[in-house]
Enzyme design. Structure first.
Site, PDB file in Angstrom:
ATOM      1  N   MET A 167      -9.848  15.251 -45.273  1.00 49.58           N
ATOM      2  CA  MET A 167      -8.818  15.653 -46.216  1.00 49.58           C
ATOM      3  C   MET A 167      -7.425  15.444 -45.639  1.00 49.58           C
ATOM      4  O   MET A 167      -6.505  15.000 -46.323  1.00 49.58           O
ATOM      5  CB  MET A 167      -9.014  17.135 -46.594  1.00 49.58           C
ATOM      6  N   ASP A 219     -12.472  26.597 -40.080  1.00 50.19           N
ATOM      7  CA  ASP A 219     -11.819  25.393 -39.554  1.00 50.19           C
ATOM      8  C   ASP A 219     -12.697  24.727 -38.505  1.00 50.19           C
ATOM      9  O   ASP A 219     -12.882  23.506 -38.510  1.00 50.19           O
ATOM     10  CB  ASP A 219     -10.464  25.748 -38.936  1.00 50.19           C
ATOM     11  N   ASP A 268       0.823  -1.213   0.000  1.00 51.41           N
ATOM     12  CA  ASP A 268       0.000   0.000   0.000  1.00 51.41           C
ATOM     13  C   ASP A 268       0.857   1.263   0.000  1.00 51.41           C
ATOM     14  O   ASP A 268       0.334   2.369  -0.099  1.00 51.41           O
ATOM     15  CB  ASP A 268      -0.909   0.023   1.241  1.00 51.41           C
TER      16      ASP A 268
END
Length: 512
Positions: free
Chosen positions: A434, A298, A36
């Site tokens: 594209m 864009d 732990d």
């Protein structure tokens, strides 16, 4: 408590340790078995700090189980008190050591008699809460402890600062871009003529917690940690707090408007020196590029594209709203692993997405993503892994994260500069048609071998060499979807070998 190989929010003791180690000159002691005690390794690996106070582990071993833990725990506390001279020592058990049902408060009381440092036991139920809930509770506990101590010593600073000031809660170690966000918040408040009273807990001394009531208002940028402390201070000293996260153009403007409303109320008829509406307009139109970009051609290319958002409640809700109302992206599913804050999350995102998922099971998230097949994912490190397996791009927007999301450069998510960073992240996370086509033509990343294993399919299907070659000819931005549709068709028809003929049959079946 549960056994898992992946957790979005860790166990409770990690939250306590994150808060304690964020304060200056505070030492944490973890009562735990071996296994732990990984916090020091995790923090030193992820946080790029020159030095920090490590956590001490008081190991529970077979000798402790035979004799009891009291002597060892008390000895560790008093030893660290003499060696480190901390202002505060915080003792925390883990889920494992809590099974022993030992009276750790009694250990703390005994150690406090022999220590010059303050000593407290983290008041957290390790079986019922996760890392974030424990961090929130521990921060409130430490603040309450020192406020009460200052009251008893008659040293509490209860008069307001001469100029408007604010406390910022919840900036702490291993937080997602917390240091960058804090810097952006300080710049924003400086523009508005507001001083910083205290930043808690990162770099703050517990000796300064008595100064918290001097602030005019409190800021809680992330509701996961700091909200309990802000509510406590509002109840005790009537200090208002702002829990609106200034992420994105719209919510940053809302955040500033809330500050204006608080200052107007506290200054009454005195005219504010800053024209807040003018500042918002100037930042939105001329300083931040995000608002301009959202109207550009864009960004319009993203209109209608499908996205999935998943993370903590603060970041997932904010990113969902930014994508939907500021960038025109269709958020098909928004989700969070903060199940304890599910109602708030639903209220925030219900008008900005098609469906909502609240779960801490990463398998459910993976199945949801495979079913929806979004153009991009915005999530945690786990969603990044899921995206890689499904060949879907992913922008990381929330903890838990790995080292690449602890950047050295300035990358805030809050404020107007944060809006720019988020716009860049969102746009760059989508693969546009594209762009992908050009990468194929000029030998870009889509010349790589087609990956056939995905989360959305079974592994018993075999692709022939001809079908793999045909699949490679398909543009990358739709290749994954066609592949999954083909495999779905093959399973429905009981076909184990996928050939080119099966691909064309699947195409006809879906009406493509």
């Amino acid at each position: 408590m549960k056994l898992a190989y992946w957790m979005y929010a860790g166990p409770a003791h990690i939250g306590t340790l994150r808060v304690a180690s964020s304060f200056k000159n505070v030492h944490a002691i973890m009562h735990a078995p071996l296994g732990d005690d990984y916090f020091n390794v995790m923090r030193s690996m992820l946080e790029r700090e020159r030095d920090f106070t490590p956590v001490t582990a008081s190991i529970v071993d077979r000798h402790v189980l035979a004799r009891g833990s009291q002597e060892k725990v008390v000895e560790n506390i008093t030893r660290k008190d003499k060696q480190e001279r901390p202002d505060l020592i915080v003792l925390t058990p883990t889920c494992t050591s809590s099974i022993l049902q030992e009276d750790l408060q009694n250990f703390v009381n005994r150690a406090a008699l022999e220590s010059k440092s303050d000593v407290i036991l983290a008041d957290v139920n390790h079986y019922r809460v996760n890392e974030l809930q424990a961090a929130d509770r521990t921060l409130e506990q430490i603040i309450r402890y020192y406020i009460e101590k200052a009251r008893q010593n008659n040293t509490l600073e209860n008069h307001k600062t001469s100029q408007p000031s604010a406390n910022i809660f919840g900036i702490f170690t291993l937080g997602f871009h917390h240091q960058h966000d804090c810097r952006e918040l300080k710049r924003l408040l400086a523009d508005l003529g507001i001083a910083i009273n205290e930043i808690i807990p990162e770099g703050c001394s517990v000796k300064n917690l008595k100064n918290l009531p001097k602030a005019w208002f409190n800021i809680v940028p992330y509701r996961e940690v700091g909200l309990m402390a802000a509510v406590y201070l509002e109840k005790e000293f009537s200090i208002p707090y702002i829990s609106t996260t200034p992420m994105g153009i719209v919510d940053t403007a809302g955040f500033i408007s809330e500050i204006k409303a608080i200052l107007e109320k506290q200054t009454q008829h005195t005219k504010l020196q800053i024209d807040y509406e003018k500042y918002i307009d100037n930042q939105t139109r001329f300083v931040s590029q995000a608002a301009w970009f959202s109207r550009s051609i864009d960004c319009q290319n993203l209109t209608g594209k499908k996205a999935v958002v998943f993370g903590d409640a603060t970041h997932a809700s904010s990113i969902t709203k930014i994508l939907a109302r500021e960038m025109g992206v269709r958020v098909v599913c928004a989700g969070t692993y903060c199940k304890h804050d599910g109602d708030w999350f639903r209220e925030q995102v219900q008008n900005f997405c098609d469906e909502i998922l609240i779960t801490d099971d990463h398998n459910e998230v993976a199945d949801m993503i495979a079913r929806i097949e979004p153009s991009a994912i915005f999530g945690t490190q786990m969603e990044r892994h899921i995206g890689k397996r499904l060949d879907i791009p992913c922008g990381v927007i929330s903890a838990p994260v790995h080292i690449q999301n602890f950047p050295l450069g300035y990358r805030p998510f809050l404020g107007y500069e944060g809006a720019n960073q988020i716009a860049d992240l969102a746009y760059n996370s989508f693969t546009l048609g594209m762009e992908d086509h050009l990468l194929e033509i000029f030998g870009g990343h889509d010349t790589k071998e087609v990956i056939t294993k995905t989360l959305s399919t079974e592994s018993d299907l075999i692709w022939s060499s001809d079908s793999l070659a045909e699949l490679a000819k398909i543009p990358g931005f739709v290749r994954g979807k066609i592949k999954r549709n083909t495999e779905k068709y093959a399973r429905e028809k009981g076909i184990n070998l996928i050939t080119v003929e099966v691909m064309f049959a699947a195409k006809e079946a879906v009406g493509a």
